[in-house]
Enzyme design. Structure first.
Site, PDB file in Angstrom:
ATOM      1  N   GLU A  34      64.805  43.301  36.059  1.00 17.96           N
ATOM      2  CA  GLU A  34      63.703  43.549  37.000  1.00 17.96           C
ATOM      3  C   GLU A  34      64.232  44.326  38.198  1.00 17.96           C
ATOM      4  O   GLU A  34      65.248  43.969  38.786  1.00 17.96           O
ATOM      5  CB  GLU A  34      63.100  42.200  37.436  1.00 17.96           C
ATOM      6  CG  GLU A  34      62.158  42.252  38.620  1.00 17.96           C
ATOM      7  CD  GLU A  34      60.945  43.183  38.446  1.00 17.96           C
ATOM      8  OE1 GLU A  34      60.300  43.157  37.390  1.00 17.96           O
ATOM      9  OE2 GLU A  34      60.679  43.957  39.395  1.00 17.96           O
ATOM     10  N   GLN A  35      63.499  45.388  38.589  1.00 12.52           N
ATOM     11  CA  GLN A  35      63.960  46.221  39.696  1.00 12.52           C
ATOM     12  C   GLN A  35      63.888  45.515  41.053  1.00 12.52           C
ATOM     13  O   GLN A  35      64.703  45.773  41.933  1.00 12.52           O
ATOM     14  CB  GLN A  35      63.146  47.512  39.758  1.00 12.52           C
ATOM     15  CG  GLN A  35      61.676  47.308  40.068  1.00 12.52           C
ATOM     16  CD  GLN A  35      60.871  48.606  40.102  1.00 12.52           C
ATOM     17  OE1 GLN A  35      61.414  49.675  39.877  1.00 12.52           O
ATOM     18  NE2 GLN A  35      59.587  48.514  40.397  1.00 12.52           N
ATOM     19  N   ARG A 108      48.068  36.040  42.556  1.00 15.89           N
ATOM     20  CA  ARG A 108      49.129  36.585  41.698  1.00 15.89           C
ATOM     21  C   ARG A 108      50.499  35.977  42.013  1.00 15.89           C
ATOM     22  O   ARG A 108      51.331  35.790  41.130  1.00 15.89           O
ATOM     23  CB  ARG A 108      49.205  38.101  41.844  1.00 15.89           C
ATOM     24  CG  ARG A 108      48.146  38.806  41.043  1.00 15.89           C
ATOM     25  CD  ARG A 108      48.196  40.287  41.265  1.00 15.89           C
ATOM     26  NE  ARG A 108      47.076  40.934  40.621  1.00 15.89           N
ATOM     27  CZ  ARG A 108      47.154  41.646  39.495  1.00 15.89           C
ATOM     28  NH1 ARG A 108      48.310  41.826  38.905  1.00 15.89           N
ATOM     29  NH2 ARG A 108      46.090  42.190  38.975  1.00 15.89           N
ATOM     30  N   TYR A 213      35.940  36.107  44.877  1.00 14.96           N
ATOM     31  CA  TYR A 213      36.111  34.814  44.192  1.00 14.96           C
ATOM     32  C   TYR A 213      37.155  33.947  44.892  1.00 14.96           C
ATOM     33  O   TYR A 213      38.013  34.441  45.618  1.00 14.96           O
ATOM     34  CB  TYR A 213      36.426  34.991  42.705  1.00 14.96           C
ATOM     35  CG  TYR A 213      37.667  35.775  42.303  1.00 14.96           C
ATOM     36  CD1 TYR A 213      38.949  35.224  42.371  1.00 14.96           C
ATOM     37  CD2 TYR A 213      37.545  37.051  41.766  1.00 14.96           C
ATOM     38  CE1 TYR A 213      40.063  35.934  41.930  1.00 14.96           C
ATOM     39  CE2 TYR A 213      38.662  37.772  41.329  1.00 14.96           C
ATOM     40  CZ  TYR A 213      39.916  37.206  41.419  1.00 14.96           C
ATOM     41  OH  TYR A 213      41.031  37.890  40.990  1.00 14.96           O
TER      42      TYR A 213
END
Ligand SMILES: Cc1cc2nc3c(=O)[nH]c(=O)nc-3n(C[C@H](O)[C@H](O)[C@H](O)COP(=O)(O)OP(=O)(O)OC[C@H]3O[C@@H](n4cnc5c(N)ncnc54)[C@H](O)[C@@H]3O)c2cc1C
Length: 391
Positions: A34-35, A108, A213
């Protein structure tokens, strides 16, 4: 005895972590590169439908995701001006039984906090930005910006819309700006002074839409994403700051129930929306793509993340079923491309759940048991493709 296949996954997003979790359970040796130096709490929400949640159940994180997010009571489509309900889908015990899983909305950052647990500790090599790939006869060599070089039997490009792995396979082709930008805001529900809002509502205007939402079961945090037409994005930045006034301007004339939400918004930012034209080549040699690296789509069906998750499950089943990577990739492409193409088409139309919609084909799908297909679209024998391959 043959050595365990080594797999390098580039990108620790939704698709990369999902495929890694399943491949590790199937006994393969996997590292994710992962960068980023660490996961950051990107200010946005995401909707995860039952098809994706079934994969997360197998990975043991369904309950944690429900706790970190919210199971909305319903999804409502409303007309921008009159407020008329155009369509409503209720989420309850009956819908969960029908779809085989829940529908959740979540921040997220909270999603990633949970998702990280599906891979063996130490699997993710952070601060590893892929800069080069070199395929030899028996292995692929990966080079990273930090000077590290490694080899793997198979490389999975899960590195998102500007995929470096894709560029290596097919050349540099910038994604397509779709002529629209997203205005996004996250704010405490306490800023809404009057009575609350419904759990998840999409307001449909003539050339724009907006979706507020809740992101937590406590209903204390609201996410709003509005999509409006825009001239070409000429900034190098992936997002720019915006303001509540800009958001209110964009949705002038919309129903008062929505205006009330926008009055409370803060921390507004602007994001360009890109996709790519459909391209049915997802692999070459020992290298294969998944998720946004091969089929980034407009976010209007809220399905891009779920497609990355489904890709991850199907690809891991194919790699577990076939020793030969070429056969595995043909099976993966044959199984995935028709479904993803349908989702891409609906995302471009922006028609999903605007009015009465047949949703079973999408939500009832279970990537862990769905039939795997041969390149001629015939179904592979169940013995080859049972979920026993995975877990
Ligand atoms: C505004 C908006 C709203 C959306 N809403 C929804 C929704 O509600 N529901 C839904 O299902 N989907 C939604 N999507 C789509 C969804 O976010 C994507 O489809 C999904 O994140 C794709 O996952 P991925 O794993 O393929 O890629 P990504 O999530 O983009 O992950 C790619 C990873 O690769 C890393 N990486 C990139 N380049 C390199 C490199 N060279 N070396 C190493 N690592 C690298 C990145 O840092 C990143 O961690 C939305 C998208 C947008 C733009």
């Amino acid at each position: 005895m043959k050595a365990r296949k080594t797999v390098a996954v580039v990108g620790a997003g939704l698709g990369g972590l999902t495929v890694c979790g399943f491949l590790q359970r199937a006994g393969l040796s996997v590292t994710v590169y992962e960068q980023a130096a660490a996961f950051s709490r990107v200010g946005a929400g995401i909707i995860l439908s039952a098809n994706a949640m079934k994969a997360f159940r197998r990975l043991g994180i369904e309950r944690d995701l429900i706790e970190a997010g919210i199971k909305p009571k319903s999804y409502v489509s409303r007309a921008w001006d009159s407020g008329e309900t155009l369509y409503e889908i209720r989420f309850d015990a009956a819908s969960e039984a029908r779809y085989g899983g829940p529908y959740i909305n979540i921040h997220r950052g909270d999603l990633h906090g949970v998702l990280e647990r599906v891979v063996t500790p130490g699997t993710i090599a952070f601060d590893h930005r892929l800069v080069g790939l070199d395929e030899g006869r028996d292995a692929v060599r990966l080079s990273f910006e930090n000077g590290v070089r490694v080899e793997a039997d198979i490389v999975i490009g899960a590195d998102g819309i500007r995929s470096r792995v894709r560029e290596n396979l097919f050349g540099l082709e910038p994604p397509r700006f779709v002529g629209a930008v997203a205005q996004r805001a996250i704010f405490p529900a306490a800023r809404l002074r009057e009575s609350g809002i419904a759990d998840c509502t999409k307001w449909w205007g003539p050339d724009r839409h907006i979706l507020p939402y809740f992101m937590t079961g406590r209903r204390d945090e609201i996410y709003v994403i509005g999509v409006i037409p825009a001239p070409p994005w000429d900034s190098e930045a992936s997002s720019l700051p915006s303001s509540r006034d800009d958001m209110l301007d964009s949705f002038t004339g919309f129903h008062l129930d929505l205006q009330r939400v926008l009055e409370a918004a803060c921390d507004v930012s602007l994001w360009p929306i890109h996709d790519r034209e459909r391209n049915d080549r997802w692999s070459a040699g020992r290298i294969v793509l998944l998720g946004d690296a091969c089929h980034p789509m407009r976010p209007y069906m809220a399905a891009g993340g779920a497609m990355a998750v489904e890709d991850g499950v199907i690809l891991s089943r194919c790699l577990a079923a076939f020793d030969d990577h070429d056969a595995a990739f043909r099976c993966y492409e044959a199984t995935r491309i028709p479904r993803v193409a349908k989702v891409q088409r609906i995302s471009i139309e922006n028609s999903w759940m605007r009015g009465p919609t047949e949703t079973d084909w999408f939500y009832c799908y279970d990537p862990c048991v769905a039939p795997l297909l041969a390149p001629d679209r015939s179904r592979l024998p169940d013995a080859l493709t049972s979920e026993g391959d995975l877990l």
